[in-house]
Design a protein around this motif. Structure first.
Motif, short mmCIF file in Angstrom:
data_model
loop_
_atom_site.label_atom_id
_atom_site.label_comp_id
_atom_site.label_asym_id
_atom_site.label_seq_id
_atom_site.Cartn_x
_atom_site.Cartn_y
_atom_site.Cartn_z
N LEU A 159 -3.39 -5.72 3.71
CA LEU A 159 -2.00 -6.20 3.32
C LEU A 159 -2.03 -7.82 3.55
CD1 LEU A 159 0.44 -3.54 4.83
CD2 LEU A 159 0.00 -4.25 2.32
N ARG B 264 3.96 -5.59 7.39
CA ARG B 264 2.97 -6.42 8.16
C ARG B 264 3.69 -7.95 8.34
NH1 ARG B 264 -3.24 -8.77 7.11
NH2 ARG B 264 -3.21 -9.73 9.14
N LEU C 9 3.91 -1.17 3.68
CA LEU C 9 2.96 0.04 3.72
C LEU C 9 4.12 1.13 3.66
CD1 LEU C 9 0.71 2.12 3.96
CD2 LEU C 9 0.96 1.77 6.54
N GLN D 240 -5.60 -0.20 6.57
CA GLN D 240 -4.36 -0.75 5.62
C GLN D 240 -3.80 -2.16 6.11
OE1 GLN D 240 -4.36 1.86 3.49
NE2 GLN D 240 -5.83 2.46 5.08
N LEU E 155 -5.15 3.35 9.77
CA LEU E 155 -3.97 2.38 9.78
C LEU E 155 -4.43 0.89 9.83
CD1 LEU E 155 -1.46 4.55 11.59
CD2 LEU E 155 -1.44 3.85 9.08
N VAL F 143 0.66 -1.03 0.00
CA VAL F 143 0.12 0.06 -0.09
C VAL F 143 1.02 1.26 0.12
CG1 VAL F 143 -1.80 1.21 1.44
CG2 VAL F 143 -2.08 -1.10 1.18
N VAL G 212 4.23 5.12 3.83
CA VAL G 212 3.45 6.33 4.14
C VAL G 212 4.46 7.71 4.31
CG1 VAL G 212 3.46 5.67 6.66
CG2 VAL G 212 1.97 7.33 5.71
#
Length: 222
Positions: free
Chosen positions: A140, A210, A146, A136, A133, A115, A148
């Motif tokens: 995932l 993640r 992610l 997201q 969050l 993401v 950001v």
């Protein structure tokens, strides 16, 4: 809870063509942002899972969604502004763009390898950021990434400021990283550098993963 979403969407609807013209080639002037997005794409490609599907959340006119596609990812874009989504579809007809809020993505649990949130979380009030969050994390896959980017501040608290389109917030980098940890993500890299604009905030980029084998406690059917 929906007021700022409506205001933000309407504000961006009102500046679609100007915004697109200003930012279409903006990364040519921002080597750090260009490099960190390239690193994000390389890491997604190298996860070994074969999941190249990524989402550009708050995609605006779709220029970064297109960049992700050029970097070998299966990219799609989401934005709460109907005008931005319409522009992105016209500018990049080979890609998929949908109207959606970042807090409620039309994506299945664990479906994405990555993401990208490039200065798209800045309009979210601090109290609502943990839920954003968590969404997201939901989309995932374990091992997914992610990236950001946001405006950083040296102070201890988020700072509300008058963004040129609609009010926004800058964040202490450590505070934002703590929010990522609270959402179940592990920050693997951070890049903070001097601003490229007159606002005076730092430019901050956090890359988080993640964990493999992460549970689905916050998952829900979409």
């Amino acid at each position: 809870m929906t007021g700022h979403h409506d205001e933000t969407g309407a504000a961006y609807d009102g500046v679609v063509e100007l915004y697109a013209a200003m930012f279409a080639n903006r990364l040519e002037e921002h080597p750090f942002a260009r490099a960190v997005i390239g690193t994000f794409a390389e890491l997604v490609r190298g996860t070994g899972s074969g999941n190249l599907r990524v989402a550009d959340v708050g995609c605006g006119p779709g220029h970064l969604t297109a960049m992700l596609g050029e970097l070998g990812l299966d990219a799609s874009g989401f934005d709460l502004s109907p005008g931005m989504v319409d522009h992105a579809r016209r500018a990049h007809p080979e890609l998929r763009f949908d109207e959606a809020r970042m807090e409620a993505l039309p994506v299945g649990d664990g479906a994405l390898g990555g993401v990208l949130a490039h200065y798209s979380m800045i309009h979210t009030p601090p109290g609502e950021l943990p839920a954003l969050l968590a969404e997201q994390v939901r989309v995932l896959a374990p091992g997914g990434l992610l990236l950001v980017s946001f405006f950083g501040t040296d102070g201890p608290e988020p700072v509300r400021f008058d963004h040129k389109v609609t009010p926004a917030y800058s964040w202490p980098v450590d505070r934002f990283a703590a929010l990522l940890a609270g959402a179940g993500l592990v920050t693997v890299a951070r890049l903070v550098h001097d601003p490229a604009t007159e606002r005076g905030f730092l430019d901050a980029h956090l890359l988080a993963r993640r964990p493999e084998g992460a549970g689905q406690s916050q998952d829900s059917a979409r």
